[in-house]
Design a protein around this motif. Structure first.
Motif, PDB file in Angstrom:
ATOM      1  N   LEU A 148      31.483 -39.353  10.305  1.00 13.20           N
ATOM      2  CA  LEU A 148      32.204 -38.365  10.876  1.00 13.20           C
ATOM      3  C   LEU A 148      31.279 -37.266  11.666  1.00 13.20           C
ATOM      4  N   LEU A 149      30.162 -37.145  11.338  1.00 10.73           N
ATOM      5  CA  LEU A 149      29.070 -36.306  12.055  1.00 10.73           C
ATOM      6  C   LEU A 149      28.994 -36.783  13.382  1.00 10.73           C
ATOM      7  N   ALA A 150      28.820 -38.237  13.450  1.00 11.66           N
ATOM      8  CA  ALA A 150      28.689 -38.808  14.711  1.00 11.66           C
ATOM      9  C   ALA A 150      29.977 -38.686  15.628  1.00 11.66           C
ATOM     10  N   SER A 151      31.039 -38.935  15.057  1.00 14.67           N
ATOM     11  CA  SER A 151      32.410 -38.726  15.764  1.00 14.67           C
ATOM     12  C   SER A 151      32.595 -37.329  16.226  1.00 14.67           C
ATOM     13  N   SER A 152      32.130 -36.437  15.514  1.00 17.92           N
ATOM     14  CA  SER A 152      32.510 -34.985  16.000  1.00 17.92           C
ATOM     15  C   SER A 152      31.508 -34.557  16.959  1.00 17.92           C
ATOM     16  N   LEU A 153      30.211 -34.887  16.816  1.00 19.33           N
ATOM     17  CA  LEU A 153      29.334 -34.143  17.617  1.00 19.33           C
ATOM     18  C   LEU A 153      29.471 -35.092  18.911  1.00 19.33           C
ATOM     19  N   ALA A 155      32.012 -36.410  20.352  1.00 19.47           N
ATOM     20  CA  ALA A 155      33.332 -36.679  20.995  1.00 19.47           C
ATOM     21  C   ALA A 155      33.377 -36.558  22.645  1.00 19.47           C
ATOM     22  N   ALA A 156      34.357 -37.095  23.532  1.00 20.06           N
ATOM     23  CA  ALA A 156      34.342 -37.294  24.703  1.00 20.06           C
ATOM     24  C   ALA A 156      33.881 -35.844  25.383  1.00 20.06           C
ATOM     25  N   HIS A 157      34.562 -34.713  24.920  1.00 16.44           N
ATOM     26  CA  HIS A 157      34.211 -33.510  25.388  1.00 16.44           C
ATOM     27  C   HIS A 157      33.106 -32.782  25.243  1.00 16.44           C
ATOM     28  N   ARG A 158      32.265 -33.359  24.282  1.00 18.13           N
ATOM     29  CA  ARG A 158      31.092 -32.830  23.914  1.00 18.13           C
ATOM     30  C   ARG A 158      29.817 -33.510  24.048  1.00 18.13           C
ATOM     31  N   ILE A 159      30.108 -34.637  24.608  1.00 14.82           N
ATOM     32  CA  ILE A 159      28.741 -35.489  24.717  1.00 14.82           C
ATOM     33  C   ILE A 159      27.790 -34.872  25.558  1.00 14.82           C
ATOM     34  N   GLU A 160      28.218 -34.359  26.585  1.00 16.31           N
ATOM     35  CA  GLU A 160      27.136 -33.809  27.683  1.00 16.31           C
ATOM     36  C   GLU A 160      26.510 -32.460  27.150  1.00 16.31           C
ATOM     37  N   ARG A 161      27.255 -31.732  26.464  1.00 19.80           N
ATOM     38  CA  ARG A 161      26.872 -30.659  25.768  1.00 19.80           C
ATOM     39  C   ARG A 161      25.804 -30.893  24.726  1.00 19.80           C
ATOM     40  N   THR A 162      26.277 -31.866  23.729  1.00 22.89           N
ATOM     41  CA  THR A 162      25.309 -32.373  22.836  1.00 22.89           C
ATOM     42  C   THR A 162      23.868 -33.027  23.297  1.00 22.89           C
ATOM     43  N   MET A 163      23.861 -33.617  24.552  1.00 24.97           N
ATOM     44  CA  MET A 163      22.652 -34.194  24.950  1.00 24.97           C
ATOM     45  C   MET A 163      21.930 -32.826  25.370  1.00 24.97           C
ATOM     46  N   ALA A 164      22.484 -32.192  26.141  1.00 22.41           N
ATOM     47  CA  ALA A 164      21.682 -30.876  26.587  1.00 22.41           C
ATOM     48  C   ALA A 164      21.073 -30.026  25.376  1.00 22.41           C
ATOM     49  N   VAL A 165      21.913 -29.818  24.574  1.00 23.89           N
ATOM     50  CA  VAL A 165      21.329 -29.119  23.390  1.00 23.89           C
ATOM     51  C   VAL A 165      20.267 -29.699  22.804  1.00 23.89           C
ATOM     52  N   HIS A 178      32.787 -46.677  26.185  1.00 24.15           N
ATOM     53  CA  HIS A 178      33.305 -47.793  25.382  1.00 24.15           C
ATOM     54  C   HIS A 178      35.009 -47.441  25.300  1.00 24.15           C
ATOM     55  N   ARG A 179      35.450 -48.552  24.661  1.00 20.16           N
ATOM     56  CA  ARG A 179      37.032 -48.473  24.520  1.00 20.16           C
ATOM     57  C   ARG A 179      37.559 -47.734  23.574  1.00 20.16           C
ATOM     58  N   GLY A 180      38.384 -46.673  23.775  1.00 18.10           N
ATOM     59  CA  GLY A 180      38.834 -45.711  23.058  1.00 18.10           C
ATOM     60  C   GLY A 180      37.657 -44.868  22.286  1.00 18.10           C
ATOM     61  N   ARG A 181      37.810 -44.432  21.230  1.00 11.36           N
ATOM     62  CA  ARG A 181      36.965 -43.433  20.638  1.00 11.36           C
ATOM     63  C   ARG A 181      36.355 -43.762  19.647  1.00 11.36           C
ATOM     64  N   ARG A 182      36.646 -45.039  19.087  1.00 12.35           N
ATOM     65  CA  ARG A 182      36.024 -45.537  17.842  1.00 12.35           C
ATOM     66  C   ARG A 182      34.694 -46.102  17.937  1.00 12.35           C
ATOM     67  N   PHE A 223      36.386 -31.364  11.483  1.00  9.26           N
ATOM     68  CA  PHE A 223      35.834 -32.019  10.377  1.00  9.26           C
ATOM     69  C   PHE A 223      37.156 -32.159   9.137  1.00  9.26           C
ATOM     70  N   SER A 224      38.114 -32.211   9.743  1.00  5.86           N
ATOM     71  CA  SER A 224      39.383 -32.159   8.920  1.00  5.86           C
ATOM     72  C   SER A 224      39.734 -33.773   8.469  1.00  5.86           C
ATOM     73  N   VAL A 225      39.532 -34.312   7.440  1.00  5.15           N
ATOM     74  CA  VAL A 225      39.661 -35.726   7.075  1.00  5.15           C
ATOM     75  C   VAL A 225      40.326 -35.799   5.772  1.00  5.15           C
ATOM     76  N   PRO A 226      41.173 -37.031   5.462  1.00  9.46           N
ATOM     77  CA  PRO A 226      41.965 -37.047   4.298  1.00  9.46           C
ATOM     78  C   PRO A 226      41.215 -37.450   2.991  1.00  9.46           C
ATOM     79  N   PHE A 227      39.884 -37.526   3.126  1.00 12.45           N
ATOM     80  CA  PHE A 227      39.083 -37.805   1.919  1.00 12.45           C
ATOM     81  C   PHE A 227      38.112 -36.721   1.761  1.00 12.45           C
TER      82      PHE A 227
END
Length: 286
Positions: A148-153, A155-165, A178-182, A223-227
């Motif tokens: 979940l941490l990897a998918s949240s940090l 995400a397609a709209h956060r990759i550039e900013r995460t790399m910059a930070v 890659h194909r899709g977001r998984r 970080f809202s998940v059903p588990f």
């Protein structure tokens, strides 16, 4: 020999009972269609193939990007034609590509990886073994937490900013799509990038996560998940602010109000009036 025990341990607890997810977290998806594989799910180490003559189960895991024995980066395709590895369609030895017959053992050795990435890979493998053999719910929560941490940090709209930070350059962090977001659909360079980010954040936890959360404007809903979350992640997610909700509902349009009134009155020709209102709202003449 199969991945059924891993799939049972990695399937989220919130999934319906008695069923298995189509794409299991942390297991690379093969994309099987007509007995062939469209995705690069199986990885390999050229030296291990020559020494053992077989593929390892661990090479199907998304967080495994290097060979623990030779400490080199794995390969996920043929070195000549970039075709996926399909052992059952290959030669009897399994050391040649099924598409072009190129030798897999002659692939150039991958670069040495950072020690921090190898440590995270080994830690995740140990947690998977604990979740499988001992049915450790804590180990399962840790695996889902890192996923979940990897998918949240990343995400397609956060990759550039995460790399910059994180002050990571282009050479160290390849931006392969890659194909899709998984993560399970991604190629090896993308998964290596994700592990590098997670390793850096976890190494300085929780200060690194809090810094990213402030600069990326992370919210609890991200970080809202059903588990249930792992304890180390849940405590930090509770510190995040929530998204502001609308205090008043958005007023409906006149067309919606007329349609609602039409449904209440139910005249004899209400279907025709309904169609006329819809065409008028779309700018069409009846």
């Amino acid at each position: 020999m199969t991945l059924s025990t891993w799939a049972a341990a990695l399937t989220p607890t919130g999934y319906r009972s008695g069923a298995m997810a189509a794409v299991v977290p942390w297991i690379n998806a093969a994309g099987i269609f007509h007995r062939t594989r469209r995705l690069h799910a199986l990885q390999y180490c050229p030296e291990c193939l020559v020494e053992r003559g077989s593929f390892s189960r661990h090479w199907r895991l998304s967080f495994v990007v290097a060979c623990d024995r030779h400490r080199r980066m794995l390969f996920d395709s043929c070195p000549r034609c970039d075709a996926p590895i399909i052992p059952h369609r290959s030669h009897a030895s399994g050391l040649r590509c099924h598409a072009c017959s190129a030798s897999l053992s002659h692939a150039r050795h991958g670069n040495e990886l950072q020690e921090i990435v190898l440590e995270l890979q080994q830690a995740l493998c140990a947690r998977l073994e604990a979740a499988t053999a001992c049915e450790d719910d804590g180990a399962r929560a840790d695996l889902h937490g890192v996923r979940l941490l990897a998918s949240s940090l990343l995400a397609a709209h956060r990759i550039e900013r995460t790399m910059a930070v994180l002050s990571v350059g282009d050479e160290e962090m390849p931006r392969h799509g890659h194909r899709g977001r998984r993560l399970e659909f991604a190629r090896l360079p993308v998964r290596l990038r994700n592990l590098q980010v997670c390793a850096r954040v976890l190494q300085e936890w929780p200060s690194a996560f809090r810094s990213l959360a402030d600069q990326l404007s992370l919210r609890r809903e991200d970080f809202s998940v059903p588990f249930p979350l792992a304890g180390w992640l849940a405590s930090e997610v509770d510190r995040l602010p929530s998204r502001r909700m609308r205090t008043q509902p958005r007023p409906g349009s006149r067309v919606a109000q007329r349609l609602e009134a039409l449904r209440e009155r139910q005249p004899s020709n209400w279907r025709g009036l309904h169609a006329a209102l819809m065409m008028r709202a779309a700018g069409c003449r009846p």
